[in-house]
Design a protein around this motif. Structure first.
Motif, PDB file in Angstrom:
ATOM      1  N   PRO A 221      -0.611 -13.054  21.765  1.00 41.65           N
ATOM      2  CA  PRO A 221       0.790 -13.079  22.184  1.00 41.65           C
ATOM      3  C   PRO A 221       1.691 -12.408  21.150  1.00 41.65           C
ATOM      4  O   PRO A 221       1.399 -12.406  19.961  1.00 41.65           O
TER       5      PRO A 221
ATOM      6  N   TYR B  45       8.673 -20.753  35.753  1.00 44.30           N
ATOM      7  CA  TYR B  45       8.169 -19.784  34.786  1.00 44.30           C
ATOM      8  C   TYR B  45       6.977 -20.276  33.991  1.00 44.30           C
ATOM      9  O   TYR B  45       6.035 -19.542  33.781  1.00 44.30           O
TER      10      TYR B  45
ATOM     11  N   GLY C 263       6.371 -20.477  30.872  1.00 50.21           N
ATOM     12  CA  GLY C 263       6.007 -19.575  29.787  1.00 50.21           C
ATOM     13  C   GLY C 263       5.821 -18.135  30.205  1.00 50.21           C
ATOM     14  O   GLY C 263       5.633 -17.267  29.367  1.00 50.21           O
ATOM     15  N   ASN C 264       5.909 -17.849  31.486  1.00 46.97           N
ATOM     16  CA  ASN C 264       5.750 -16.473  31.964  1.00 46.97           C
ATOM     17  C   ASN C 264       7.111 -15.800  32.062  1.00 46.97           C
ATOM     18  O   ASN C 264       8.148 -16.451  31.994  1.00 46.97           O
ATOM     19  N   THR C 265       7.115 -14.506  32.271  1.00 40.08           N
ATOM     20  CA  THR C 265       8.379 -13.780  32.386  1.00 40.08           C
ATOM     21  C   THR C 265       8.821 -13.626  33.828  1.00 40.08           C
ATOM     22  O   THR C 265       9.926 -13.180  34.090  1.00 40.08           O
TER      23      THR C 265
ATOM     24  N   GLN D  31       8.786 -15.824  25.476  1.00 40.47           N
ATOM     25  CA  GLN D  31       7.425 -16.368  25.428  1.00 40.47           C
ATOM     26  C   GLN D  31       7.396 -17.725  24.730  1.00 40.47           C
ATOM     27  O   GLN D  31       6.628 -17.958  23.807  1.00 40.47           O
ATOM     28  N   GLU D  32       8.299 -18.618  25.189  1.00 40.75           N
ATOM     29  CA  GLU D  32       8.449 -19.985  24.676  1.00 40.75           C
ATOM     30  C   GLU D  32       8.924 -20.032  23.226  1.00 40.75           C
ATOM     31  O   GLU D  32       8.806 -21.057  22.565  1.00 40.75           O
TER      32      GLU D  32
END
Length: 185
Positions: free
Chosen positions: A3, A80, A82-84, A171-172
């Motif tokens: 990540p 979401y 954690g996703n965009t 991304q969190e």
């Protein structure tokens, strides 16, 4: 692929709104909201977690400074995880407080396309809320907002780019940044 860390993108990100600008916007929102709720029973102030927490906290303090009492609860619904990009709405926590006959003020970080906020608003109405209004720190400027949702109280506008900070994540990461940034276009 590992990540991407916030420290890798923040140096190249564009500052959209600094802390002072956001604090001024929150003070203005508190004045508007107080005028609409003055003299009524304390509204049920529902924070939309996680993103809404920094904004909701500051807004609640500003409302308290203006003499508006609030009853607090929270909810956690996300598309979401954690996703965009969003998927189906997942309820992680519903408020414990009854909404029946209550005036509800939702506090969230951003109104983007509006899928999540619309689902939350409809759920509140289905639970018997007498009135549901939405306060957001930011609204993203584009023409993709779903029909049936708009925020009654808006702090600032942000461009149609990936934004983060002041509750919004990359991304969190970065929710605790005291400003709003956008990834380079």
């Amino acid at each position: 692929m590992s990540p991407v860390r916030l420290g890798e993108v923040l140096p190249d990100a564009e500052l959209i709104h600094d802390r002072a600008t956001l604090e001024q916007a929150i003070q203005r929102l508190a004045d508007e909201i107080r005028g609409d709720y003055e003299g009524d029973m304390p509204p049920l102030f529902l924070t939309v977690m996680h993103g809404g927490m920094p904004f909701a906290s500051q807004l609640a303090f500003a409302l308290g400074e203006r003499g508006l009492d609030l009853e607090f609860d929270y909810l956690h619904a996300t598309r979401y995880r954690g996703n965009t990009s969003g998927a189906r709405l997942a309820w992680l926590h519903r408020p414990a407080t009854s909404l029946r006959g209550r005036r509800v003020l939702l506090a969230d970080d951003i109104l983007d396309e509006g899928h999540t906020l619309l689902a939350i608003k409809r759920w509140c109405e289905d639970e018997g809320a007498a009135d549901v209004r939405t306060a957001v720190l930011a609204v993203k400027i584009h023409d993709r907002c779903v029909e049936g949702i708009e925020a009654e109280y808006v702090g600032v506008e942000v461009p149609d780019r990936y934004v983060f900070g002041y509750g919004m994540d990359f991304q969190e990461q970065g929710r605790n940044l005291p400003a709003i940034y956008a990834l380079k276009a």
